[in-house]
Every structure is written in structure tokens, then in C-alpha cells.
Design an enzyme around this catalytic site. Structure first.
Site, PDB file in Angstrom:
ATOM      1  NE  ARG A 182      28.056  35.762  37.071  1.00 18.65           N
ATOM      2  CZ  ARG A 182      28.681  34.627  36.748  1.00 18.65           C
ATOM      3  NH1 ARG A 182      28.934  33.730  37.677  1.00 18.65           N
ATOM      4  NH2 ARG A 182      29.054  34.396  35.509  1.00 18.65           N
ATOM      5  CG  ASP A 183      32.042  43.310  36.462  1.00 24.76           C
ATOM      6  OD1 ASP A 183      32.537  43.663  37.553  1.00 24.76           O
ATOM      7  OD2 ASP A 183      32.612  43.496  35.378  1.00 24.76           O
TER       8      ASP A 183
END
Length: 631
Positions: A49-50
Site C-alpha cells: 500500500r505504499d
């Protein structure tokens, strides 16, 4: 985890040397490590997610190689392929548009997100690593124009991998290829661009899943690269193929990049002709490098290396002292300077490959000249030996024997063939002299390139510019400068600008202009080589035709002489029983001597026919050797 002492991928990309993206070898290392890391995450049901360059750390292995590792799992969570999540986390430039809409634009929406949001972030990261810049850039930058940023990512047409707004309120421009400033070869780009196009897809239903992403990226990483220098086009190509592929597949890959059909592809490697059988495995291709590639022949116009002038990417300093702006400008100028250095090296390397390839072609043509000349001179020697028989002249001067007149005609034809072979020999000798002259000219030009000092001049300017850049980098962290420091800073800006101007001047006048002149000369030399090769083919065909005809004439002459010899034996037997013949109006050679002469000539013709037959076999073998191709 272990300490990664070399910073992050972002710090690598922030370096002026990589202002236009990573070199191809380093990019492949990044791709391999990111794919391996993501594969491990998916095997364990984790979504990151990042993903971004700042969260990919670099360390140096024991053998000096780069190793990149995914880090910062603060936003990670367990999520299977068919599960969704609704929480939002990440860095806005690398966020999937659906997440961007909610997290950055603060628009309410009820969308749930799946594991493919990591693929979007990977796509942006890989584009950033390949080009040195983000794929989606609104006017003023992503953080200053968020609405346009969202428009670019959501309105992106299928197949597009980048979008930009060049002026305020201007139209959106789409790109379906990587920029020309990218350091990746066209061979790698052709493999990478379809992957980027399919993971930078807004609609999750159209976006690839991880299985397909892993399959396609693994396909790239399992390929081997064959370096091919197109001598006629003066362009170096990287051909990515699998080791288990056949030569036919390799030739098709070459065709896609060079537009040279497989039937017209002929190769040299390190001065030797390479005969590539289409059905054989590509593993039999010699190990190549960028400095030692396969040399491809074809009929084409030299086009040379395509590049963008670095001067077009040089920003200007603002008149006032602005430490942050001055640092950014110096970084941009220095990045353009490093790009000029890379291009200067590539242009010199291209000239070296041109000279080397031409030298090898001329060596092959010289070898063809020597073989053809040897055959022609051998045939001429045999024919001259036969035609020089005085006794045959005295025999053929006997007018009352009709068969001897036919023998005289055959002898006349042999003399004509001998003259043709003599002219061919002279022609080949002149061609050899012409090739030697061209080779001497080539050596002289090559020596001039080796004496070129433009690379050293550019490197010297870069070293001085880099020193000033480091001073600017330190100064930007300070709240301000004192009067004396400010005056030094202004002087550094002036010196930096002068150095940049000098660097670009050397690049244009010493590198680009000489390279363009070299391309023109290369085109002329290639035309000469092409004409010489075709001329040698014609001469070789003439020599072969003369040998074939001479063999037939010799066989006819031998048969005729055998018949004459047999007839003389019969006449001699009859003459022993008959009365002496009346006096002939013209004196004739004694029958006994004539018979001996015929037998000797018959044996000589048989030997000559045998020698000519051997020559024809040699010519056939020469014809089976691949000739230098059209250039």
C-alpha cells in the site's frame, strides 16, 4: 533487517547522474528485486500500500552489485487476492487514482480497493526508475495542481503510459512510449512498455493481476541480451531473447528493430563471418557485449544514434539569490551535463564500431579477391601453357586435314578465354588496390577519433560543476547567507553557467558535428563497399564461366585430337600397303611426327581439362561461402 548503507532508490534517482533514469543494467536489478519482493509479499497474502522509490532501500553486495529491498510496512496489511479494503494510505504521486480521489481530493466515495493498487504504485515506480521523472505531471507539478493530476490518471487512454500538461490550462498530452532521453535500449523498452500500460490501468477490471504481472516480468528477466550493431544504419541494438529460442526467432527480433528481413541478415563477429542456421538454438550465438557486438550487414541508409540535445533540458538561474531555486537549477543543469557525457561516449563508441565493422568487411572482400585471383591466375597459367605449344601451331597449319581446322578454332576460343581471364585478373588486382587505399583512409580516420579529447574536456567541466553543486546543496539547508558568502554564491553561479556553456559547446562542436560528418563519410564508404562487393560477384561469375567453358573446350579438343590420332594411325597402316602418294602441292609434316604431336597434345589437353575441373570445384566452394551482404 540489515543496515542499507546506500540510501533509497529515490536518493539514487535524485542524483544528477540519474536525472534521466537509471542505466539499463541497474534498472534490470531494480526490476528483479522489486518483482522478487512483491512475489514474496503475495505468497504471504500481504498488500504493501505504499510502494515508492523512497521505500526501496539499496545496499551493495559482497561483489559490488546493487541489492534493492522493499521496506516500510507501516501501511501493509494481510489481504488475499479476492479481498478488498477501504482504508487509505500512501504517497499521493504513487497512489491509485481511486485512492487518490478519496485521500487527496477528499471526495466521498464508497469504493473498496484490492491488491492491484500495489501494481499501480509499482508501475509509477518503474516508470520513475526508467526515466528519472514521474509519468503523470500537471502544469505546476503534482502537488500544486491536484485536480489536473487526477484528470490525467483517470482520463488516460488505453495503452498510454504517461501524460502531461505543458502549459497552464493547456491540453493533456499522452505518451505511449518512454522518452528518447531514457537510457533503456529499444529492445528492453519494447518488453517493458506493454507491462506499464497494463498495470497503469485505472479500471481494476482491466488491470492485470499479479499472476500475469509476475509472468511477464519474469519473462523479461529470464531473457538474454544479444548486442547487434547494424553497420549500414550505424545503430547498436539490444535483442532480448530466451536462450532456448531458435536463430529464426532471434532473426525476427532483429527484423522488428532494424526492419532488415531475416533473408537479408548476414553477420560478422570479431572479423569472422557468422553463418546462423535458422533451426539452430540461439545458445550457439557468440557471447556479445556493447563493445563487442555482432555486426549486421544490410542495405540501408545510415541514420546513426537518435538523441535529444541536452541543451534543451538546461534550466536558467534566476537573477536573485534563491538558495533552493539555485540548487534545483544547478541540479538540472548538472543532470543535462551528465546526459551530454553519456551521449558523447555513445557517439564515439558508435564511430569505433563503424570503423571496426568496415575494416572487417574490407578484410572479407580482400580475402575474396585473393581466392578469386588465385583461381583466375591458375586457369590462365594452364591455358597459356597449352596455347604456347609451337608444335600444335605447326600441326594446325596443315590445311588438307579438315579436323585440324576445327582444332584451330577451339584453340582460338581458348585464347579468347585466356584474354578474359587476364582482364579479370587485372580487374581484381585494381580492386585490391582500391580496397587497400580505402582501408588506409579508414585507419587514419580511426586514429583521429582515438586522439579526440572531447570526453576529457566534458568530464573536466563536470567535475568543476559538481564541486559547485555540492556547495549549493549545503547552502540550501541554511536559513540565509552572509554578505561575503552571498557574493561567493553569486560568483559560483556565474562560473557554473560558464562551465555549462563550455560543456555544451564541446558536445555540439567536438562530438555532434564530428559524428554527423562521420555518418556522411560512413555512408559514402558503405556505398563503395557495396559497389565493390557487387563488382567482385560479377568478376567471380566471369571467372567461373570461363573455367566452365574452357573445360568444355578442352574436352572437345581432347576428343578431336584423339580422333585425329586414331585417323593418322589408320592412314599410316594403309600407307604401308599402298603405293607412294603423288607430290602434295604444299609440304606436309611427316605422318610419324604428326602422330606423335597429336598424342602429346591429347595428353596435354586431358591434363588441362583435369586442372580446369579442379578450378571449378574451388569456385563452387567459394560460392558456398557466404558473401559479404548488401551494405
Amino acid at each position: 533487517m540489515e543496515y542499507c548503507s546506500s540510501g533509497s532508490l529515490l536518493s539514487v534517482l535524485e542524483s544528477p547522474e540519474n536525472a534521466f533514469g537509471l542505466p539499463e543494467d541497474e534498472f534490470l536489478v531494480v526490476l528483479r528485486c522489486v518483482v522478487a519482493g512483491m512475489n514474496h509479499l503475495r505468497e504471504n497474502g500481504i498488500v504493501h500500500r505504499d510502494i515508492k522509490p523512497g521505500n526501496i532501500m539499496r545496499l551493495v553486495g559482497e561483489e559490488g552489485q546493487s541489492i534493492y529491498k522493499l521496506t516500510d510496512f507501516g501501511a501493509a496489511r494481510e489481504l488475499d487476492d479476492d479481498e478488498k479494503f477501504v482504508s487509505v494510505y500512501g504517497t499521493e504521486e504513487y497512489l491509485h487514482p481511486d485512492m487518490y480521489e478519496r485521500a487527496v481530493l477528499r471526495k466521498p466515495q464508497q469504493k473498496a480497493f484490492g491488491v492491484t493498487v500495489d501494481l499501480w504504485s509499482i508501475g509509477v515506480t518503474l516508470y520513475h526508475a526508467a526515466t528519472g521523472s514521474l509519468p503523470f505531471i500537471p502544469f505546476g507539478g503534482p502537488r500544486r495542481n491536484k485536480e489536473i493530476m487526477y484528470r490525467i490518471t483517470t482520463e488516460k487512454p488505453a495503452g498510454a503510459i504517461a501524460g502531461a500538461q505543458r502549459r497552464e490550462n493547456g491540453p493533456l498530452e499522452w505518451s505511449y512510449t518512454l522518452p528518447i532521453t531514457c537510457q533503456l535500449s529499444l529492445g528492453l523498452q519494447s518488453q517493458l512498455v506493454p507491462i506499464l500500460a497494463n498495470i497503469l490501468e485505472v479500471e481494476q477490471a482491466k488491470c492485470w493481476g499479479f499472476d500475469q504481472f509476475f509472468a511477464e516480468t519474469s519473462d523479461i528477466l529470464q531473457r538474454v541480451v544479444v548486442h547487434v550493431f547494424s553497420l549500414s544504419q550505424a545503430v547498436l541494438h539490444h535483442i532480448y531473447i530466451h536462450a532456448h529460442n531458435t536463430i529464426a526467432i532471434f532473426q525476427e527480433a532483429v527484423h522488428k528493430q532494424t526492419s532488415v528481413a531475416p533473408r537479408h541478415q548476414e553477420y560478422l563477429f570479431e572479423g569472422h563471418l557468422c553463418v546462423l542456421e535458422p533451426s539452430v538454438s540461439a545458445q550457439h550465438i557468440a557471447h556479445t557485449t556493447a563493445s563487442s557486438p555482432l555486426t549486421l550487414f544490410s542495405t540501408a541508409i545510415p541514420k546513426g544514434l537518435a538523441f535529444r540535445d541536452p541543451a534543451l533540458d538546461v534550466p536558467k538561474f534566476v537573477p536573485k539569490v534563491d538558495l533552493q531555486a539555485d540548487y534545483n537549477t544547478a541540479k538540472g543543469v548538472l543532470g543535462a551535463g551528465y546526459q551530454a557525457l553519456r551521449l558523447a561516449r555513445a557517439l564515439l563508441d558508435g564511430q569505433e564500431l563503424m570503423f571496426r565493422g568496415l575494416h572487417w568487411v574490407m578484410e572479407v572482400l580482400q580475402a575474396t579477391c585473393r581466392r578469386t585471383l588465385e583461381v583466375a591466375r591458375t586457369s590462365l597459367l594452364y591455358l597459356s601453357s597449352s596455347l604456347g605449344t609451337e608444335r600444335f601451331s605447326s600441326v594446325t597449319g596443315t590445311p588438307e586435314i579438315q579436323e585440324l581446322k576445327a582444332a584451330a578454332e577451339l584453340r582460338s576460343r581458348l585464347r579468347t578465354l585466356a584474354e578474359v581471364l587476364s582482364r579479370c585478373s587485372q580487374n581484381i588486382t585494381e580492386t585490391q588496390e582500391s580496397l587497400s587505399s580505402l582501408n588506409r583512409e579508414l585507419v587514419k580516420s580511426r586514429d583521429q577519433v582515438h586522439e579526440d579529447r572531447s570526453i576529457q574536456q566534458i568530464q573536466c567541466c563536470l567535475d568543476k560543476m559538481n564541486f559547485i553543486y555540492k556547495q549549493f546543496k549545503k547552502s540550501r539547508m541554511r536559513p540565509g547567507l552572509g554578505y561575503n558568502e552571498e557574493q561567493i554564491h553569486k560568483l559560483d553561479k556565474v562560473n557554473f553557467s560558464h562551465l555549462a556553456k563550455r560543456l555544451l559547446q564541446v558536445f555540439q562542436e567536438e562530438c555532434v558535428q564530428k559524428y554527423q560528418a562521420s555518418l556522411v563519410t560512413h555512408g559514402k564508404r558503405m556505398r563503395v563497399v557495396h559497389e565493390t562487393r557487387n563488382h567482385l560477384r560479377l568478376v567471380g561469375c566471369s571467372v567461373a564461366a570461363c573455367n566452365t567453358e574452357a573445360q568444355g573446350v578442352q574436352e572437345s579438343l581432347s576428343k578431336l585430337l584423339e580422333e585425329l590420332s586414331h585417323q593418322l594411325l589408320q592412314d599410316r597402316a594403309k600407307g604401308a600397303q599402298a603405293s607412294p602418294p603423288p607430290m602434295a602441292p604444299y609440304p606436309s609434316p611427316p605422318r610419324k611426327d604428326l602422330l606423335l604431336h597429336m598424342q602429346e597434345l591429347c595428353e596435354g589437353m586431358k591434363l588441362l581439362a583435369s586442372d580446369l575441373l579442379d578450378n571449378n570445384r574451388i569456385i563452387e566452394r567459394l560460392n558456398r561461402v557466404p558473401a559479404p551482404p548488401d551494405v
